[in-house]
Enzyme design. Structure first.
Site, PDB file in Angstrom:
ATOM      1  N   SER A 186       1.010  -1.213  -0.053  1.00  0.00           N
ATOM      2  CA  SER A 186       0.085  -0.141   0.028  1.00  0.00           C
ATOM      3  C   SER A 186       0.618   1.098   0.004  1.00  0.00           C
ATOM      4  CB  SER A 186      -0.948   0.186   1.299  1.00  0.00           C
ATOM      5  OG  SER A 186      -1.547   1.101   1.305  1.00  0.00           O
ATOM      6  N   TYR A 206      -2.083  -1.134  10.237  1.00  0.00           N
ATOM      7  CA  TYR A 206      -2.070  -0.892   8.697  1.00  0.00           C
ATOM      8  C   TYR A 206      -0.813  -0.904   8.131  1.00  0.00           C
ATOM      9  CZ  TYR A 206      -3.704  -0.622   4.102  1.00  0.00           C
ATOM     10  OH  TYR A 206      -3.920  -0.864   2.691  1.00  0.00           O
TER      11      TYR A 206
END
Ligand SMILES: NC(=O)c1ccc[n+]([C@@H]2O[C@H](COP(=O)([O-])OP(=O)(O)OC[C@H]3O[C@@H](n4cnc5c(N)ncnc54)[C@H](OP(=O)(O)O)[C@@H]3O)[C@@H](O)[C@H]2O)c1
Length: 251
Positions: free
Chosen positions: A145, A159
């Site tokens: 990401s 995350y």
């Protein structure tokens, strides 16, 4: 040259293939003639996704635990001896202020985003080795990401750490597996409309307009393009990279 980007006849396994980026990946691969195994927890979604994608096979399972990973690997092994492409895509996100992050939330995110890609690669390695040749390596593509490349505006501690960890795990595995003709790369997506990242609200549209130099969210062709490159002979000499697919968002 004509078959440089071909994945026709190759066997792929995509985790989280029933929604968002995983469904985009599965659609691109099946459309290009690969046989795609579709992993997700919801068996009905796996079956309906497979129905819509000729050449794909539902493989329901939960990859957030080692037991679940072993069950997926065992079921895959009942169908195939060789694997040419593993797409470690299933992922999740929690955002919570620093003081409120719980151990359970942290573990949910890190187990799925970081532990699962490692143990899936480990458990499926015999099949990847069997599918690899010096000219045409097998490939692992980890879905990282942009949030693992730089610190974003939202409080997504677990995350961001899991994705940065996944990017570095990609490099470690790439170095270790290169002599065995298995490439390992990561893509780092920016905004892609999905269940995890709904993009239809005016607020998100404004965020996309202001933070993505290309001025739009990503789409299925953006995922398909990089995946077909990394999964085909065209990407045979590319390993250990983290490729932003973000319209310039991480710049
Ligand atoms: N969308 C974005 O803008 C964006 C940006 C950067 C990175 N990413 C990354 O891209 C990946 C996909 O995200 P997405 O936005 O496409 O998410 P999504 O729309 O929520 O899709 C997640 C997929 O993963 C499956 N899944 C969830 N937990 C699972 C588990 N324990 N075992 C097996 N499958 C599981 C879901 O199906 P079930 O619920 O049926 O299991 C679904 O198919 C993630 O790794 C995410 O971090 C997304």
């Amino acid at each position: 040259m004509s078959d440089l980007f071909s994945v026709k006849g190759r066997v792929a396994l995509v985790t989280g293939a029933t929604s968002g980026i995983g469904a985009m990946a599965a659609t691109a691969l099946a459309g290009a003639g690969a046989r795609v195994y579709l992993v997700g927890r919801d068996a009905e979604s796996c079956a309906s996704t497979a129905e819509a994608l000729p050449g794909s096979v539902p493989l329901p399972g939960d990859v957030s635990t080692l037991a679940g990973i072993d069950a997926v690997a065992a079921e895959f092994g009942r169908h195939e001896k060789r694997l040419h492409l593993l797409v470690n895509n299933a992922g999740t996100l929690r955002d919570a202020p620093l003081d409120d992050v719980s151990e359970a939330e942290w573990d949910d995110v890190v187990d799925l985003n970081l532990k699962a890609p490692f143990f899936l690669a480990q458990r499926l390695l015999p099949a990847l080795r069997a599918g690899a040749t010096p000219e045409d390596p097998a490939a692992v593509v980890n879905v990282g990401s942009v949030g693992g490349l730089r610190v974003g505006p939202r409080p997504t501690y677990s995350y961001a750490a899991s994705k940065a960890g996944l990017h570095h795990l990609t490099r470690s595995l790439a170095k270790r597996l290169a002599p065995e003709h298995v490439t390992v790369n990561a893509i780092a997506p920016g905004f892609f409309p999905s269940r995890l990242a709904p993009a239809d609200s005016p607020e998100v549209q404004r965020a996309i307009a202001s933070s993505v130099p290309r001025g739009r969210a990503g789409n299925g062709d953006d995922i398909g393009g990089v995946l077909l490159f990394l999964a085909s002979r065209a990407g045979a000499f590319v390993t250990g990279t983290v490729l932003p697919v973000d319209g310039g968002m991480s710049l």
